[in-house]
Write a protein that holds these residues in place. Sequence first.
Motif, mmCIF file in Angstrom:
data_model
loop_
_atom_site.group_PDB
_atom_site.id
_atom_site.type_symbol
_atom_site.label_atom_id
_atom_site.label_comp_id
_atom_site.label_asym_id
_atom_site.label_seq_id
_atom_site.Cartn_x
_atom_site.Cartn_y
_atom_site.Cartn_z
ATOM 1 N N MET A 165 1.603 -6.610 -15.270
ATOM 2 C CA MET A 165 2.905 -6.556 -14.607
ATOM 3 C C MET A 165 2.698 -6.250 -13.127
ATOM 4 O O MET A 165 1.824 -5.459 -12.771
ATOM 5 C CB MET A 165 3.723 -5.389 -15.165
ATOM 6 C CG MET A 165 4.280 -5.636 -16.508
ATOM 7 S SD MET A 165 6.034 -5.865 -16.327
ATOM 8 C CE MET A 165 6.535 -5.279 -17.926
ATOM 9 N N HIS A 166 3.533 -6.849 -12.279
ATOM 10 C CA HIS A 166 3.520 -6.517 -10.862
ATOM 11 C C HIS A 166 4.948 -6.529 -10.329
ATOM 12 O O HIS A 166 5.846 -7.117 -10.948
ATOM 13 C CB HIS A 166 2.668 -7.518 -10.071
ATOM 14 C CG HIS A 166 1.215 -7.489 -10.429
ATOM 15 N ND1 HIS A 166 0.402 -6.405 -10.192
ATOM 16 C CD2 HIS A 166 0.429 -8.415 -11.030
ATOM 17 C CE1 HIS A 166 -0.824 -6.666 -10.618
ATOM 18 N NE2 HIS A 166 -0.832 -7.879 -11.142
ATOM 19 N N ASP A 167 5.125 -5.909 -9.173
ATOM 20 C CA ASP A 167 6.389 -6.039 -8.455
ATOM 21 C C ASP A 167 6.076 -6.028 -6.967
ATOM 22 O O ASP A 167 4.900 -6.003 -6.575
ATOM 23 C CB ASP A 167 7.392 -4.934 -8.849
ATOM 24 C CG ASP A 167 7.007 -3.555 -8.318
ATOM 25 O OD1 ASP A 167 5.964 -3.431 -7.640
ATOM 26 O OD2 ASP A 167 7.757 -2.607 -8.590
ATOM 27 N N TRP A 201 4.367 -3.476 -0.861
ATOM 28 C CA TRP A 201 3.300 -3.147 -1.811
ATOM 29 C C TRP A 201 3.817 -3.269 -3.237
ATOM 30 O O TRP A 201 5.029 -3.337 -3.475
ATOM 31 C CB TRP A 201 2.769 -1.741 -1.550
ATOM 32 C CG TRP A 201 3.782 -0.645 -1.723
ATOM 33 C CD1 TRP A 201 4.041 0.049 -2.866
ATOM 34 C CD2 TRP A 201 4.698 -0.141 -0.738
ATOM 35 N NE1 TRP A 201 5.046 0.958 -2.642
ATOM 36 C CE2 TRP A 201 5.472 0.863 -1.349
ATOM 37 C CE3 TRP A 201 4.937 -0.460 0.608
ATOM 38 C CZ2 TRP A 201 6.469 1.560 -0.657
ATOM 39 C CZ3 TRP A 201 5.929 0.246 1.279
ATOM 40 C CH2 TRP A 201 6.671 1.232 0.654
ATOM 41 N N CYS A 202 2.886 -3.277 -4.173
ATOM 42 C CA CYS A 202 3.238 -3.249 -5.588
ATOM 43 C C CYS A 202 3.388 -1.781 -5.985
ATOM 44 O O CYS A 202 2.487 -0.978 -5.758
ATOM 45 C CB CYS A 202 2.149 -3.921 -6.428
ATOM 46 S SG CYS A 202 2.491 -3.855 -8.202
ATOM 47 N N SER A 203 4.548 -1.448 -6.588
ATOM 48 C CA SER A 203 4.827 -0.031 -6.881
ATOM 49 C C SER A 203 4.374 0.376 -8.269
ATOM 50 O O SER A 203 4.574 1.510 -8.681
ATOM 51 C CB SER A 203 6.328 0.237 -6.732
ATOM 52 O OG SER A 203 7.034 -0.324 -7.812
ATOM 53 N N ASN A 222 -1.177 2.481 -9.898
ATOM 54 C CA ASN A 222 -1.918 2.728 -8.660
ATOM 55 C C ASN A 222 -2.284 1.420 -7.956
ATOM 56 O O ASN A 222 -3.256 1.350 -7.219
ATOM 57 C CB ASN A 222 -3.189 3.528 -8.946
ATOM 58 C CG ASN A 222 -4.132 2.784 -9.879
ATOM 59 O OD1 ASN A 222 -3.712 1.855 -10.581
ATOM 60 N ND2 ASN A 222 -5.394 3.168 -9.882
ATOM 61 N N HIS A 223 -1.482 0.375 -8.198
ATOM 62 C CA HIS A 223 -1.816 -0.943 -7.628
ATOM 63 C C HIS A 223 -1.871 -0.924 -6.099
ATOM 64 O O HIS A 223 -2.673 -1.628 -5.496
ATOM 65 C CB HIS A 223 -0.811 -1.994 -8.101
ATOM 66 C CG HIS A 223 -0.896 -2.264 -9.569
ATOM 67 N ND1 HIS A 223 -0.266 -3.321 -10.174
ATOM 68 C CD2 HIS A 223 -1.551 -1.597 -10.560
ATOM 69 C CE1 HIS A 223 -0.511 -3.291 -11.480
ATOM 70 N NE2 HIS A 223 -1.282 -2.249 -11.732
ATOM 71 N N ARG A 224 -0.989 -0.095 -5.488
ATOM 72 C CA ARG A 224 -0.999 -0.039 -4.024
ATOM 73 C C ARG A 224 -2.349 0.460 -3.520
ATOM 74 O O ARG A 224 -2.932 -0.112 -2.592
ATOM 75 C CB ARG A 224 0.123 0.880 -3.535
ATOM 76 C CG ARG A 224 0.229 0.901 -2.025
ATOM 77 C CD ARG A 224 1.320 1.843 -1.555
ATOM 78 N NE ARG A 224 1.578 1.660 -0.133
ATOM 79 C CZ ARG A 224 2.509 2.318 0.553
ATOM 80 N NH1 ARG A 224 3.276 3.190 -0.076
ATOM 81 N NH2 ARG A 224 2.682 2.090 1.827
HETATM 82 CU CU LIG Z 1 0.750 -4.698 -9.237
#
Ligand SMILES: [Cu+2]
Length: 119
Positions: free
Chosen positions: A66-68, A100-102, A105-107
């Motif tokens: 998943m990403h945003d 950023w992706c929220s 810890n993707h950011r």
């Molecule tokens: Cu992400």
Amino acid sequence: MRKLALLLVMMLALAGCAASPAGDADAPVQTVQVDAANMRFTPDVIEVPAGTRLVIELKNTDPSMMHDLVFDNGAAGTHLAPGASEKIDVGVITEELDGWCSISNHRELGMTLTVVATE
Ligand SMILES: [Cu+2]
């Protein structure tokens, strides 16, 4: 989700009386396609003439995650499952803007994007 809400409150406090992402309804619109996959956005730098409304067509092309995509000015998309896409109205761009992706810890892992306002 609570973490995201807290983050948004902190950002609003830092931003003070920053302009709303809606901005000028008559501004020219630039639409840019962005892919989210493998802990990065492609492209990760988007140049937009200052005064232009930026609309991002975000597609999650990741095989499994998943990403945003959320922005410093409060503009934000929703959590996208692999293969899903959506349009995000980022508002009228007047200065450099971080996105950023929220999720998780993707950011920190490098899922960031910069919008650059050109003259
Ligand atoms: Cu992400």
